[in-house]
Design a protein around this motif. Structure first.
Motif, PDB file in Angstrom:
ATOM      1  N   GLY A 118       0.775  -1.226   0.000  1.00 58.79           N
ATOM      2  CA  GLY A 118       0.000   0.000   0.000  1.00 58.79           C
ATOM      3  C   GLY A 118       0.810   1.282   0.000  1.00 58.79           C
ATOM      4  O   GLY A 118       0.222   2.376   0.071  1.00 58.79           O
ATOM      5  N   VAL A 119       2.156   1.194  -0.120  1.00 57.63           N
ATOM      6  CA  VAL A 119       2.980   2.400  -0.054  1.00 57.63           C
ATOM      7  C   VAL A 119       3.970   2.516  -1.209  1.00 57.63           C
ATOM      8  O   VAL A 119       4.324   3.628  -1.614  1.00 57.63           O
ATOM      9  CB  VAL A 119       3.769   2.454   1.280  1.00 57.63           C
ATOM     10  CG1 VAL A 119       2.809   2.653   2.456  1.00 57.63           C
ATOM     11  CG2 VAL A 119       4.605   1.193   1.474  1.00 57.63           C
ATOM     12  N   ALA A 120       4.450   1.411  -1.757  1.00 56.53           N
ATOM     13  CA  ALA A 120       5.511   1.437  -2.766  1.00 56.53           C
ATOM     14  C   ALA A 120       4.926   1.112  -4.132  1.00 56.53           C
ATOM     15  O   ALA A 120       4.550  -0.034  -4.392  1.00 56.53           O
ATOM     16  CB  ALA A 120       6.606   0.437  -2.410  1.00 56.53           C
ATOM     17  N   PRO A 121       4.836   2.105  -5.067  1.00 57.56           N
ATOM     18  CA  PRO A 121       4.310   1.836  -6.417  1.00 57.56           C
ATOM     19  C   PRO A 121       5.214   0.871  -7.175  1.00 57.56           C
ATOM     20  O   PRO A 121       6.440   0.975  -7.119  1.00 57.56           O
ATOM     21  CB  PRO A 121       4.300   3.218  -7.068  1.00 57.56           C
ATOM     22  CG  PRO A 121       4.336   4.191  -5.939  1.00 57.56           C
ATOM     23  CD  PRO A 121       5.131   3.522  -4.855  1.00 57.56           C
ATOM     24  N   LEU A 122       4.595  -0.055  -7.896  1.00 53.55           N
ATOM     25  CA  LEU A 122       5.364  -1.062  -8.630  1.00 53.55           C
ATOM     26  C   LEU A 122       6.120  -0.469  -9.814  1.00 53.55           C
ATOM     27  O   LEU A 122       7.062  -1.090 -10.309  1.00 53.55           O
ATOM     28  CB  LEU A 122       4.432  -2.177  -9.118  1.00 53.55           C
ATOM     29  CG  LEU A 122       3.751  -3.014  -8.040  1.00 53.55           C
ATOM     30  CD1 LEU A 122       2.879  -4.090  -8.675  1.00 53.55           C
ATOM     31  CD2 LEU A 122       4.764  -3.647  -7.102  1.00 53.55           C
ATOM     32  N   HIS A 123       5.707   0.741 -10.283  1.00 53.43           N
ATOM     33  CA  HIS A 123       6.376   1.337 -11.432  1.00 53.43           C
ATOM     34  C   HIS A 123       7.536   2.253 -11.047  1.00 53.43           C
ATOM     35  O   HIS A 123       8.233   2.778 -11.903  1.00 53.43           O
ATOM     36  CB  HIS A 123       5.371   2.140 -12.258  1.00 53.43           C
ATOM     37  CG  HIS A 123       4.854   3.360 -11.532  1.00 53.43           C
ATOM     38  ND1 HIS A 123       3.736   3.332 -10.731  1.00 53.43           N
ATOM     39  CD2 HIS A 123       5.312   4.642 -11.466  1.00 53.43           C
ATOM     40  CE1 HIS A 123       3.514   4.523 -10.221  1.00 53.43           C
ATOM     41  NE2 HIS A 123       4.469   5.341 -10.653  1.00 53.43           N
ATOM     42  N   THR A 124       7.765   2.459  -9.747  1.00 58.35           N
ATOM     43  CA  THR A 124       8.779   3.404  -9.274  1.00 58.35           C
ATOM     44  C   THR A 124      10.104   2.699  -9.032  1.00 58.35           C
ATOM     45  O   THR A 124      10.140   1.605  -8.461  1.00 58.35           O
ATOM     46  CB  THR A 124       8.315   4.087  -7.977  1.00 58.35           C
ATOM     47  OG1 THR A 124       7.073   4.748  -8.217  1.00 58.35           O
ATOM     48  CG2 THR A 124       9.350   5.097  -7.493  1.00 58.35           C
ATOM     49  N   SER A 125      11.188   3.341  -9.445  1.00 58.74           N
ATOM     50  CA  SER A 125      12.535   2.819  -9.186  1.00 58.74           C
ATOM     51  C   SER A 125      13.127   3.530  -7.979  1.00 58.74           C
ATOM     52  O   SER A 125      12.594   4.544  -7.491  1.00 58.74           O
ATOM     53  CB  SER A 125      13.432   3.033 -10.414  1.00 58.74           C
ATOM     54  OG  SER A 125      13.646   4.414 -10.642  1.00 58.74           O
ATOM     55  N   LEU A 126      14.243   3.032  -7.505  1.00 57.51           N
ATOM     56  CA  LEU A 126      14.894   3.609  -6.331  1.00 57.51           C
ATOM     57  C   LEU A 126      15.386   5.028  -6.622  1.00 57.51           C
ATOM     58  O   LEU A 126      15.221   5.931  -5.779  1.00 57.51           O
ATOM     59  CB  LEU A 126      16.065   2.718  -5.910  1.00 57.51           C
ATOM     60  CG  LEU A 126      16.853   3.144  -4.659  1.00 57.51           C
ATOM     61  CD1 LEU A 126      15.941   3.224  -3.450  1.00 57.51           C
ATOM     62  CD2 LEU A 126      17.995   2.161  -4.400  1.00 57.51           C
ATOM     63  N   ILE A 127      15.966   5.231  -7.794  1.00 56.79           N
ATOM     64  CA  ILE A 127      16.481   6.558  -8.116  1.00 56.79           C
ATOM     65  C   ILE A 127      15.345   7.569  -8.254  1.00 56.79           C
ATOM     66  O   ILE A 127      15.468   8.743  -7.856  1.00 56.79           O
ATOM     67  CB  ILE A 127      17.337   6.494  -9.407  1.00 56.79           C
ATOM     68  CG1 ILE A 127      18.148   7.768  -9.577  1.00 56.79           C
ATOM     69  CG2 ILE A 127      16.486   6.205 -10.610  1.00 56.79           C
ATOM     70  CD1 ILE A 127      19.249   7.930  -8.574  1.00 56.79           C
ATOM     71  N   GLU A 128      14.180   7.149  -8.782  1.00 55.55           N
ATOM     72  CA  GLU A 128      13.027   8.036  -8.893  1.00 55.55           C
ATOM     73  C   GLU A 128      12.466   8.382  -7.522  1.00 55.55           C
ATOM     74  O   GLU A 128      12.076   9.538  -7.277  1.00 55.55           O
ATOM     75  CB  GLU A 128      11.942   7.384  -9.749  1.00 55.55           C
ATOM     76  CG  GLU A 128      12.287   7.276 -11.227  1.00 55.55           C
ATOM     77  CD  GLU A 128      11.230   6.536 -12.007  1.00 55.55           C
ATOM     78  OE1 GLU A 128      11.279   6.575 -13.249  1.00 55.55           O
ATOM     79  OE2 GLU A 128      10.342   5.914 -11.367  1.00 55.55           O
ATOM     80  N   ALA A 129      12.410   7.410  -6.626  1.00 54.41           N
ATOM     81  CA  ALA A 129      11.875   7.672  -5.287  1.00 54.41           C
ATOM     82  C   ALA A 129      12.750   8.658  -4.532  1.00 54.41           C
ATOM     83  O   ALA A 129      12.243   9.522  -3.792  1.00 54.41           O
ATOM     84  CB  ALA A 129      11.762   6.358  -4.515  1.00 54.41           C
ATOM     85  N   VAL A 130      14.066   8.564  -4.707  1.00 58.56           N
ATOM     86  CA  VAL A 130      14.974   9.481  -4.011  1.00 58.56           C
ATOM     87  C   VAL A 130      14.907  10.883  -4.609  1.00 58.56           C
ATOM     88  O   VAL A 130      14.909  11.884  -3.878  1.00 58.56           O
ATOM     89  CB  VAL A 130      16.413   8.930  -4.057  1.00 58.56           C
ATOM     90  CG1 VAL A 130      17.396   9.944  -3.488  1.00 58.56           C
ATOM     91  CG2 VAL A 130      16.509   7.629  -3.274  1.00 58.56           C
ATOM     92  N   ASN A 131      14.836  10.986  -5.922  1.00 58.57           N
ATOM     93  CA  ASN A 131      14.849  12.294  -6.583  1.00 58.57           C
ATOM     94  C   ASN A 131      13.510  13.017  -6.476  1.00 58.57           C
ATOM     95  O   ASN A 131      13.464  14.230  -6.216  1.00 58.57           O
ATOM     96  CB  ASN A 131      15.236  12.140  -8.049  1.00 58.57           C
ATOM     97  CG  ASN A 131      16.678  11.703  -8.219  1.00 58.57           C
ATOM     98  OD1 ASN A 131      17.514  11.928  -7.351  1.00 58.57           O
ATOM     99  ND2 ASN A 131      16.980  11.071  -9.350  1.00 58.57           N
TER     100      ASN A 131
END
Length: 416
Positions: A190-203
């Protein structure tokens, strides 16, 4: 089945598409896209099939759990179909490592020889070695090459979800724009989108980005650890001592530590859905490889010795053809092989030891008597017979002084 999937896809409500943040998908197919199109279509069909099963069981269509289970089902179907290729790959890789010591001998034999005749002779011996062991470098790489298009199809299908969802389009097959949007909306826990990468989440730091980063970091670490353990299984347990001296073994040890570094950098840019797929695939490979090594180990390896010990505890053993038989049958076979070897040894012609010139001359002299060197010496000795010792009397009646003439003869008066 396809009609059913199409009806399920058509019944899904149309979503509100956000402003795109990615480049528009290309409407034309280039050479690479044309090659990958059938593989992506198959991947999408399997993914949509599992999604339909789980939604039929009552799971929400856009829930993270639904799509995570669909990704796991996709891995199970594809990897199950690739089991024969995987077993062939393991066997081919094992054979290539087993012949590495013999291959090194051939290379050492022709080291430094640049002439065409030597190169041709080296090629002939190398091909004869491959033919003897029933393998080639191509056969060990072929199973992996066959798997690559399917693996790439899975990777690009999951990676393109964000682009396709933002532009309101679907995939190449059954993954239409509605299902693509549901995948886009799905969140793990319920918190981490499956389409998001680590670098996108940080930026970009979206809502709940700290939890997304933590989940991605943990999954990337698990992905790297599972890849490391998979490679370690081969080089630590399933190689014979001879194979561990070859160049192929040294290269595998180097790759064992280089590959995790590569996955660290690539895992940063992988979407969460791809990381889940890769981690699930590594777990499948690790378990599958464990079963192969346990039941089909390389002869002479630690895994083979462990298998023999397990069979011995059960009162069984491996016969000459590699089949599991009762211990009594194995002992009878060993006794028969021993008796056959002894009979063959007894019937084989004995090898004569080469005789040197000096030894042959001595043997010839022993075969016939040699006349005395001094015919006037009454008590002289013949060849091979010593003269009288110092406590014997000479022919003249006096005590022998122990002095001897050449050939062992003494003077008639007993003097030197």
């Amino acid at each position: 089945m396809l009609d059913l999937l199409y009806r399920v896809a058509a019944a899904t409500p149309t979503p509100v598409v956000p402003t795109p943040t990615t480049p528009a998908p290309s409407s034309s197919l280039d050479f690479f896209s044309t090659i990958m199109w059938p593989f992506k279509w198959i991947v999408e069909a399997i993914l949509v099939f599992w999604h339909w099963i789980f939604t039929s069981l009552g799971l929400p269509a856009d829930a993270g759990l639904t799509w995570v289970l669909s990704i796991i089902g996709l891995v199970v179907v594809v990897r199950s179909a690739l089991i024969p290729l995987f077993v062939r790959y393991i066997k081919s890789q094992r054979k290539m490592m087993e012949i590495a010591p013999e291959m090194r001998k051939v290379q050492e034999k022709y080291r430094g020889k640049k002439d065409e005749l030597s190169r041709e002779a080296m090629r002939r011996e190398t091909m004869a070695l491959y033919k003897k062991h029933g393998t080639t470098p191509v056969s060990s790489c072929l199973p992996m090459l066959v798997q690559m298009p399917i693996l790439l199809g899975m990777f690009y299908t999951l990676s393109d979800v964000k682009k396709h969802a933002e532009w309101g389009v679907g995939g190449v097959g059954l993954l239409n724009k509605e299902l693509t949007w549901q995948f886009y909306e799905a969140k793990l826990f319920g918190v981490a989108p499956l389409h998001t990468s680590l670098i996108e989440a940080v930026n970009q730091k979206p809502d709940g980005w700290e939890a997304t980063v933590a989940i991605l970091v943990i999954l990337v670490i698990l992905m790297i650890a599972s890849q490391f353990i998979t490679q370690l299984q081969i080089i630590s347990k399933n190689l014979s001592p001879e194979a561990k001296t070859g160049q192929a073994y040294q290269m595998q040890r180097i790759m064992l530590y280089i590959l995790p570094l590569a996955f660290i950098f690539s895992g940063v840019f992988f979407p969460l859905g791809v990381v889940l797929y890769w981690f699930t695939s590594n777990i499948w490979t690790m378990v599958q490889q464990f079963l192969v090594i346990r039941n089909l180990p390389t002869p002479g390896s630690e895994a083979a010795k462990a298998r023999e010990e397990r069979l011995a505890r059960k009162g069984k053993a491996l016969d000459a053809s590699g089949k599991v038989v009762p211990m009594e049958k194995y002992q009878a076979e060993q006794q028969r092989l021993y008796e056959e070897a002894e009979r063959a040894k007894a019937q084989a012609p004995k090898r004569q030891q080469p005789t040197g010139k000096q030894r042959a001359k001595k043997q010839a002299q022993k075969g016939k008597p040699t006349p005395p060197k001094n015919p006037n010496a009454g008590g002289g000795s013949q060849s091979g017979i010593r003269g009288p010792s110092s406590n014997q009397k000479n022919p003249g009646g006096g005590e022998g002084s122990g002095g001897q003439m050449p050939g062992g003869a003494q003077k008639p008066d007993g003097t030197k």
